[in-house]
Scaffold this motif. Structure first.
Motif, PDB file in Angstrom:
ATOM      1  N   TRP A   1       1.014  -1.115   0.132  1.00 46.00           N
ATOM      2  CA  TRP A   1       0.026   0.128   0.041  1.00 46.00           C
ATOM      3  C   TRP A   1       0.970   1.118   0.039  1.00 46.00           C
ATOM      4  CZ3 TRP A   1      -4.350  -1.106   4.128  1.00 46.00           C
ATOM      5  CH2 TRP A   1      -5.291  -1.934   3.618  1.00 46.00           C
ATOM      6  N   LYS A   2       2.057   1.163   0.285  1.00 43.73           N
ATOM      7  CA  LYS A   2       3.089   2.321   0.311  1.00 43.73           C
ATOM      8  C   LYS A   2       2.550   3.374   1.402  1.00 43.73           C
ATOM      9  CE  LYS A   2       4.618   1.091  -4.375  1.00 43.73           C
ATOM     10  NZ  LYS A   2       5.278   1.681  -5.477  1.00 43.73           N
ATOM     11  N   MET A   3       2.706   4.694   1.127  1.00 40.42           N
ATOM     12  CA  MET A   3       2.220   5.700   2.039  1.00 40.42           C
ATOM     13  C   MET A   3       0.902   6.240   1.584  1.00 40.42           C
ATOM     14  SD  MET A   3       4.111   8.967   3.609  1.00 40.42           S
ATOM     15  CE  MET A   3       3.711  10.068   2.445  1.00 40.42           C
TER      16      MET A   3
ATOM     17  N   GLY B   1      14.251  -3.465   1.362  1.00 39.31           N
ATOM     18  CA  GLY B   1      14.958  -3.172  -0.072  1.00 39.31           C
ATOM     19  C   GLY B   1      14.131  -2.786  -0.818  1.00 39.31           C
ATOM     20  N   HIS B   2      13.016  -2.214  -0.894  1.00 36.81           N
ATOM     21  CA  HIS B   2      11.967  -1.583  -2.009  1.00 36.81           C
ATOM     22  C   HIS B   2      12.969  -0.301  -2.458  1.00 36.81           C
ATOM     23  CE1 HIS B   2       9.099   0.246  -4.234  1.00 36.81           C
ATOM     24  NE2 HIS B   2       8.337  -0.841  -4.184  1.00 36.81           N
ATOM     25  N   SER B   3      13.013  -0.324  -3.867  1.00 39.97           N
ATOM     26  CA  SER B   3      13.690   0.699  -4.510  1.00 39.97           C
ATOM     27  C   SER B   3      13.551   2.053  -4.155  1.00 39.97           C
ATOM     28  CB  SER B   3      13.610   0.625  -6.161  1.00 39.97           C
ATOM     29  OG  SER B   3      11.992   0.905  -6.417  1.00 39.97           O
TER      30      SER B   3
ATOM     31  N   TYR C   1      11.658  -9.378  -7.669  1.00 38.34           N
ATOM     32  CA  TYR C   1      12.050  -8.799  -8.547  1.00 38.34           C
ATOM     33  C   TYR C   1      11.414  -7.599  -9.049  1.00 38.34           C
ATOM     34  CZ  TYR C   1      13.890  -7.079 -13.397  1.00 38.34           C
ATOM     35  OH  TYR C   1      13.976  -6.768 -14.569  1.00 38.34           O
ATOM     36  N   GLU C   2      11.654  -6.197  -8.793  1.00 37.45           N
ATOM     37  CA  GLU C   2      11.021  -5.103  -9.281  1.00 37.45           C
ATOM     38  C   GLU C   2      11.852  -4.196 -10.081  1.00 37.45           C
ATOM     39  OE1 GLU C   2       7.403  -4.531  -6.574  1.00 37.45           O
ATOM     40  OE2 GLU C   2       9.294  -3.317  -5.858  1.00 37.45           O
ATOM     41  N   PRO C   3      11.826  -4.351 -11.442  1.00 35.03           N
ATOM     42  CA  PRO C   3      12.613  -3.263 -12.246  1.00 35.03           C
ATOM     43  C   PRO C   3      12.053  -2.065 -12.104  1.00 35.03           C
ATOM     44  CG  PRO C   3      10.982  -4.451 -13.672  1.00 35.03           C
ATOM     45  CD  PRO C   3      11.080  -5.343 -12.374  1.00 35.03           C
TER      46      PRO C   3
ATOM     47  N   ILE D   1       8.070   0.438 -11.910  1.00 33.65           N
ATOM     48  CA  ILE D   1       7.135   0.620 -10.682  1.00 33.65           C
ATOM     49  C   ILE D   1       6.302   1.713 -10.874  1.00 33.65           C
ATOM     50  CG2 ILE D   1       7.295   0.989  -8.224  1.00 33.65           C
ATOM     51  CD1 ILE D   1       9.671  -0.678  -8.024  1.00 33.65           C
ATOM     52  N   GLY D   2       5.000   1.977 -10.839  1.00 32.98           N
ATOM     53  CA  GLY D   2       4.277   2.924 -10.820  1.00 32.98           C
ATOM     54  C   GLY D   2       4.413   3.847 -12.085  1.00 32.98           C
ATOM     55  N   THR D   3       4.901   3.098 -13.201  1.00 34.52           N
ATOM     56  CA  THR D   3       4.937   3.890 -14.615  1.00 34.52           C
ATOM     57  C   THR D   3       3.995   3.326 -15.495  1.00 34.52           C
ATOM     58  OG1 THR D   3       6.571   2.175 -15.085  1.00 34.52           O
ATOM     59  CG2 THR D   3       7.631   4.094 -14.183  1.00 34.52           C
TER      60      THR D   3
ATOM     61  N   GLY E   1       5.902  -4.507 -10.452  1.00 36.24           N
ATOM     62  CA  GLY E   1       6.129  -3.408 -11.272  1.00 36.24           C
ATOM     63  C   GLY E   1       4.935  -3.348 -12.334  1.00 36.24           C
ATOM     64  N   SER E   2       3.845  -2.575 -11.994  1.00 36.69           N
ATOM     65  CA  SER E   2       2.717  -2.040 -12.946  1.00 36.69           C
ATOM     66  C   SER E   2       2.012  -3.499 -13.257  1.00 36.69           C
ATOM     67  CB  SER E   2       3.316  -1.337 -14.055  1.00 36.69           C
ATOM     68  OG  SER E   2       3.726  -0.040 -13.783  1.00 36.69           O
ATOM     69  N   CYS E   3       2.317  -4.321 -12.099  1.00 40.06           N
ATOM     70  CA  CYS E   3       1.470  -5.450 -12.408  1.00 40.06           C
ATOM     71  C   CYS E   3      -0.223  -5.464 -12.378  1.00 40.06           C
ATOM     72  CB  CYS E   3       2.058  -6.805 -11.288  1.00 40.06           C
ATOM     73  SG  CYS E   3       1.241  -8.287 -11.639  1.00 40.06           S
TER      74      CYS E   3
ATOM     75  N   ILE F   1       2.430  -6.149  -5.497  1.00 40.65           N
ATOM     76  CA  ILE F   1       1.395  -5.383  -6.233  1.00 40.65           C
ATOM     77  C   ILE F   1       1.267  -4.037  -5.713  1.00 40.65           C
ATOM     78  CG2 ILE F   1      -0.676  -5.135  -7.447  1.00 40.65           C
ATOM     79  CD1 ILE F   1       0.686  -7.685  -7.913  1.00 40.65           C
ATOM     80  N   GLY F   2       1.723  -2.897  -6.254  1.00 38.41           N
ATOM     81  CA  GLY F   2       1.411  -1.400  -5.691  1.00 38.41           C
ATOM     82  C   GLY F   2       0.111  -0.744  -5.833  1.00 38.41           C
ATOM     83  N   GLY F   3       0.201  -0.006  -6.981  1.00 40.41           N
ATOM     84  CA  GLY F   3      -1.132   0.554  -7.334  1.00 40.41           C
ATOM     85  C   GLY F   3      -2.470  -0.296  -7.364  1.00 40.41           C
ATOM     86  N   ALA F   4      -2.384  -1.449  -8.120  1.00 36.79           N
ATOM     87  CA  ALA F   4      -3.515  -2.276  -8.016  1.00 36.79           C
ATOM     88  C   ALA F   4      -3.991  -2.949  -6.787  1.00 36.79           C
ATOM     89  CB  ALA F   4      -3.197  -2.993  -9.109  1.00 36.79           C
TER      90      ALA F   4
HETATM   91  P1  PGA Z   1       3.194  -0.691  -8.881  1.00 36.60           P
HETATM   92  O1  PGA Z   1       4.366  -0.664  -7.582  1.00 36.60           O
HETATM   93  O2  PGA Z   1       2.641  -2.123  -8.864  1.00 36.60           O
HETATM   94  O3  PGA Z   1       2.335   0.593  -8.312  1.00 36.60           O
HETATM   95  O4  PGA Z   1       4.106  -0.493  -9.992  1.00 36.60           O
HETATM   96  C1  PGA Z   1       4.890  -2.087  -7.400  1.00 36.60           C
HETATM   97  C2  PGA Z   1       5.774  -1.794  -6.051  1.00 36.60           C
HETATM   98  O5  PGA Z   1       6.337  -0.694  -5.937  1.00 36.60           O
HETATM   99  O6  PGA Z   1       5.923  -2.686  -5.020  1.00 36.60           O
END
Ligand code: PGA
Length: 253
Positions: free
Chosen positions: A10-12, A95-97, A167-169, A173-175, A213-215, A234-237
């Motif tokens: 969920w991040k911040m 270790g999140h980017s 593995y998160e290129p 991420i979020g792009t 990464g944008s999954c 999974i971030g945004g989704a």
């Molecule tokens: P994203 O983020 O799915 O929004 O690209 C993934 C993450 O940062 O873990």
């Protein structure tokens, strides 16, 4: 056995009441969808963790997004692995980017965090990933290998066996730019090969390696169908209950 994992980050985002209501929706939906060896995890901001761990039951496990590298002490504003464990969490992202980039977290610091997380009974979701420049100039395998070597390859066999790799290129991420399933599979196979070389084939085969990464619900099934992709971070989704559920369902499609 290698686990299939969908972990939300969920991040911040989400104030307390929003977090509780989104999580309650997710729990209700996920209960009926998860199968056998599949795991669903939500990694939430610290202030949500205690309540979510109570609400999650058997349906969803809870993780933090970071922990401090020391056991306890005069580190104003920080949260220890022991505290995270004490509220019912089982996982922690390390270790999140975004932590590497915005908080200058080095591989050496992340190695310390991994050790303290394991010592307190938390499973690290250890993130590695290359930037766009590193992808374009072809150095990405070297970058990923050095993140593994300096971050987690100092662990004993027994400790490494408890770690999940993500593995998160960074460029994905979020792009909205997802690695293609072939690009992701190539890297996941590389990571598994490096684990086998450092530890052994059995440990490599048992390690869950997640893609992040944008999954999203549209690309998850193809990504998860790859031989070495064991799920997603999974971030945004993960901030939309229906999308998160559809990503979980992608395993069964
Ligand atoms: P994203 O983020 O799915 O929004 O690209 C993934 C993450 O940062 O873990």
């Amino acid at each position: 056995m290698r686990k299939k994992i969908v972990a939300g980050n969920w991040k911040m985002n989400l104030e307390y009441s929003e977090g509780i209501s989104l999580f309650s929706e997710i729990v209700n939906m996920v209960k009926d969808e998860k199968k056998g060896d599949q795991l669903a995890i939500i990694c939430a901001p610290y202030i949500h963790l205690h309540s979510l761990a109570k609400l999650g039951g058997n349906a969803i496990s809870i993780g933090a997004q970071n922990c401090h590298q020391k056991e306890s002490g005069a580190y104003t504003g920080e949260i220890s692995a022991k505290m995270i464990k004490s509220v019912g969490c089982e996982y922690v992202i390390i270790g999140h980017s975004e932590r590497r980039q915005y908080f200058a977290e080095s591989d050496e610091l992340l190695a310390e965090k991994t050790v303290i997380a394991l010592a307190n009974g938390l499973t690290p979701l250890f993130c590695i990933g290359e930037t766009l420049d590193e992808r374009n100039n072809g150095s990405y395998f070297d970058v990923l290998k050095s993140q593994l070597v300096n971050g987690v390859f100092g662990l004993s066999n027994a400790d490494f066996s408890k770690v999940v790799i993500a593995y998160e290129p960074v460029w994905a991420i979020g792009t909205g730019l997802t690695a293609s399933s072939a690009q992701a599979q190539e890297v996941h196979a590389f990571i598994r090969k490096e684990i086998a070389a450092k530890y052994d084939t059995a440990i490599a085969e048992e390690t869950s390696i997640l893609y992040g990464g944008s999954c999203n619900p549209k690309n998850a099934a193809e990504l998860f169908a790859q031989e070495d992709i064991d799920g997603g971070l999974i971030g945004g989704a993960s901030l939309k209950s229906r999308d998160f559920l559809d990503i979980i369902k992608a395993f069964n499609s």
